[in-house]
Write an enzyme that holds these catalytic residues in place. Structure first.
Site, PDB file in Angstrom:
ATOM      1  N   HIS A   8       0.851  -1.186   0.000  1.00 25.95           N
ATOM      2  CA  HIS A   8       0.000   0.000   0.000  1.00 25.95           C
ATOM      3  C   HIS A   8       0.888   1.238   0.000  1.00 25.95           C
ATOM      4  O   HIS A   8       2.096   1.146   0.166  1.00 25.95           O
ATOM      5  CB  HIS A   8      -0.965   0.000   1.192  1.00 25.95           C
ATOM      6  CG  HIS A   8      -0.303   0.109   2.538  1.00 25.95           C
ATOM      7  ND1 HIS A   8       0.559  -0.851   3.020  1.00 25.95           N
ATOM      8  CD2 HIS A   8      -0.377   1.060   3.506  1.00 25.95           C
ATOM      9  CE1 HIS A   8       0.977  -0.495   4.228  1.00 25.95           C
ATOM     10  NE2 HIS A   8       0.438   0.664   4.549  1.00 25.95           N
ATOM     11  N   HIS A  16       1.310   3.935   1.979  1.00 30.15           N
ATOM     12  CA  HIS A  16       1.755   4.741   3.111  1.00 30.15           C
ATOM     13  C   HIS A  16       3.280   4.809   3.017  1.00 30.15           C
ATOM     14  O   HIS A  16       3.930   3.865   2.559  1.00 30.15           O
ATOM     15  CB  HIS A  16       1.323   4.109   4.443  1.00 30.15           C
ATOM     16  CG  HIS A  16      -0.112   4.427   4.806  1.00 30.15           C
ATOM     17  ND1 HIS A  16      -0.897   3.583   5.563  1.00 30.15           N
ATOM     18  CD2 HIS A  16      -0.877   5.514   4.510  1.00 30.15           C
ATOM     19  CE1 HIS A  16      -2.102   4.135   5.716  1.00 30.15           C
ATOM     20  NE2 HIS A  16      -2.114   5.297   5.084  1.00 30.15           N
ATOM     21  N   ASP A  55       5.937   4.525   4.805  1.00 26.55           N
ATOM     22  CA  ASP A  55       6.905   3.532   5.295  1.00 26.55           C
ATOM     23  C   ASP A  55       6.977   2.308   4.394  1.00 26.55           C
ATOM     24  O   ASP A  55       7.858   1.466   4.568  1.00 26.55           O
ATOM     25  CB  ASP A  55       6.609   3.137   6.762  1.00 26.55           C
ATOM     26  CG  ASP A  55       5.174   2.722   7.021  1.00 26.55           C
ATOM     27  OD1 ASP A  55       4.282   3.199   6.302  1.00 26.55           O
ATOM     28  OD2 ASP A  55       4.941   1.912   7.940  1.00 26.55           O
ATOM     29  N   HIS A  56       6.078   2.206   3.414  1.00 25.27           N
ATOM     30  CA  HIS A  56       6.074   1.051   2.514  1.00 25.27           C
ATOM     31  C   HIS A  56       6.465   1.399   1.084  1.00 25.27           C
ATOM     32  O   HIS A  56       6.526   0.513   0.238  1.00 25.27           O
ATOM     33  CB  HIS A  56       4.691   0.386   2.520  1.00 25.27           C
ATOM     34  CG  HIS A  56       4.318  -0.102   3.890  1.00 25.27           C
ATOM     35  ND1 HIS A  56       4.437  -1.420   4.273  1.00 25.27           N
ATOM     36  CD2 HIS A  56       3.893   0.577   4.989  1.00 25.27           C
ATOM     37  CE1 HIS A  56       4.077  -1.537   5.550  1.00 25.27           C
ATOM     38  NE2 HIS A  56       3.743  -0.345   5.999  1.00 25.27           N
ATOM     39  N   HIS A  74      -7.154  -1.928   5.811  1.00 26.27           N
ATOM     40  CA  HIS A  74      -6.316  -0.884   6.398  1.00 26.27           C
ATOM     41  C   HIS A  74      -7.005   0.437   6.071  1.00 26.27           C
ATOM     42  O   HIS A  74      -8.061   0.457   5.462  1.00 26.27           O
ATOM     43  CB  HIS A  74      -4.911  -1.005   5.785  1.00 26.27           C
ATOM     44  CG  HIS A  74      -3.849  -0.246   6.532  1.00 26.27           C
ATOM     45  ND1 HIS A  74      -3.701  -0.296   7.892  1.00 26.27           N
ATOM     46  CD2 HIS A  74      -2.859   0.582   6.089  1.00 26.27           C
ATOM     47  CE1 HIS A  74      -2.677   0.459   8.252  1.00 26.27           C
ATOM     48  NE2 HIS A  74      -2.153   1.006   7.184  1.00 26.27           N
ATOM     49  N   ASP A 107       0.340  -4.006   6.696  1.00 24.85           N
ATOM     50  CA  ASP A 107      -0.664  -3.277   7.458  1.00 24.85           C
ATOM     51  C   ASP A 107      -2.116  -3.713   7.216  1.00 24.85           C
ATOM     52  O   ASP A 107      -2.678  -3.507   6.152  1.00 24.85           O
ATOM     53  CB  ASP A 107      -0.506  -1.779   7.168  1.00 24.85           C
ATOM     54  CG  ASP A 107       0.917  -1.316   7.457  1.00 24.85           C
ATOM     55  OD1 ASP A 107       1.817  -2.184   7.537  1.00 24.85           O
ATOM     56  OD2 ASP A 107       1.134  -0.102   7.596  1.00 24.85           O
ATOM     57  N   HIS A 141       7.750  -4.848  11.288  1.00 27.90           N
ATOM     58  CA  HIS A 141       6.945  -3.628  11.232  1.00 27.90           C
ATOM     59  C   HIS A 141       6.560  -3.207  12.656  1.00 27.90           C
ATOM     60  O   HIS A 141       5.394  -3.179  13.038  1.00 27.90           O
ATOM     61  CB  HIS A 141       5.699  -3.873  10.357  1.00 27.90           C
ATOM     62  CG  HIS A 141       4.922  -2.631  10.013  1.00 27.90           C
ATOM     63  ND1 HIS A 141       3.949  -2.129  10.836  1.00 27.90           N
ATOM     64  CD2 HIS A 141       4.953  -1.804   8.941  1.00 27.90           C
ATOM     65  CE1 HIS A 141       3.420  -1.058  10.277  1.00 27.90           C
ATOM     66  NE2 HIS A 141       4.012  -0.836   9.129  1.00 27.90           N
TER      67      HIS A 141
HETATM   68 ZN   LIG Z   1       3.205   0.608   7.745  1.00 32.74          ZN
END
Ligand SMILES: [Zn+2]
Length: 306
Positions: free
Chosen positions: A63, A65, A67-68, A141, A204, A262
């Site tokens: 996805h 976000h 951090d990914h 999510h 997530d 994570h």
């Molecule tokens: Zn994340």
């Protein structure tokens, strides 16, 4: 060295810490190198982990976000800078196409590498090859997110001595493999079962049916465990899992090796994730650490193949 292993590039959710880079994982699977969720700093972590841009054959983003995916621009540009010759496939939730395009063209560079885009639109198989079948499934999510599952079909391993004593050689071996029978000889007479390996990557999400479907019977499950069980309310509120939930998934799905990752910045002591998961799951648990290499467990014993 195993030819199937997970190289952990980062283990932090949301923000990097002194000891954890943003997410990032490379799954080495024979000749495939699948890069999952390249967070910020992935390029440098690859250098430290001994992963080259040419090792990457496929990029899977769960996805959009940060951090990914904030490491995507660096990776994309590096593929071109290093003149990677093979086509790299990219998978990501289709609704994030605009994010993908921005990340891909975040700044100016001389583009030579070829990246084939395969946005995920529905649950099911998204790619197939010698490595097996790669599937995706939607998770739950705040934004569209998908998990991935890699399945190598069960097959049979031809035994040279048995082939010899059955008098099968040369091109006949291939014929026997394809058709299952050659004259009097059946493929079962000259081979032993070779159980396929399975891998799942779940980031997530809150607990949902897809989590169990993705994790079903896998040899290695890489799964987010952002929170400890004492913070279950936060996990539910933010669409995340706890280490205890990850452990329960592993137990219910017959997972062989559970890899937790994570982690929220609020916890410094990673061993607590292990303790929470171990209350639910008595199989092998690995608490992922940056730059660790985790071998995919050896194939299941032959008698587990039906
Ligand atoms: Zn994340």
């Amino acid at each position: 060295m195993s030819n199937r292993e997970l190289v952990v590039l980062g283990t932090a959710s949301q923000v990097p810490t002194r000891h954890r880079n943003h997410n990032g994982y490379l799954l080495r699977w024979d000749t495939e190198g699948i890069l999952f969720d390249p967070g910020e700093g992935t390029q440098r972590q690859m250098l430290l982990a001994g992963v080259a841009a040419t090792d990457i054959t496929r990029i899977c983003v769960t996805h959009f976000h940060g951090d990914h995916c904030l490491g995507l621009p660096g990776i994309v540009q590096r593929l071109s800078l290093d003149r990677v010759q093979h086509t790299v496939s990219a998978h990501y939730p289709a609704s994030g196409q605009h994010f993908y395009e921005r990340l891909k063209h975040a700044s100016s560079f001389y583009e030579t590498a070829t990246i084939d885009e395969h946005p995920v639109t529905v649950d099911g198989p998204i790619a197939a090859g010698k490595f097996g079948v790669l599937e995706a499934r939607s998770l739950e999510h705040g934004i569209d997110a998908v998990g991935y599952r890699l399945v190598e079909p069960d097959s049979r391993h031809m035994v040279p001595e048995l082939l010899r004593s059955a008098g099968v050689s040369g091109p006949d071996v291939g014929v026997l493999q394809r058709t299952g029978v050659l004259g009097e000889v059946r493929v079962e007479d000259v081979s032993v079962p070779r159980p396929g390996q399975k891998f799942a990557f779940i980031m997530d999400t809150r607990l949902c049916d897809s989590v169990f479907a993705l994790a079903d019977g896998v040899d290695m499950l890489v799964i987010e465990s952002t929170f400890l069980k004492e913070d279950i309310e936060l996990a539910v509120a933010h669409g995340h899992l706890t280490a205890a939930q990850a452990g329960r998934v592993a137990a219910e799905c017959g997972v062989r090796q559970l890899v937790l990752t994570h982690f929220s910045q609020r916890y410094q002591d990673s061993s607590r994730f292990h303790a929470d998961a171990a209350e639910e799951f008595d199989g092998e648990i690995v608490v992922a650490a940056d730059l660790a290499r985790v071998p995919v467990p050896k194939r299941r014993p032959v008698d587990s193949v039906r």
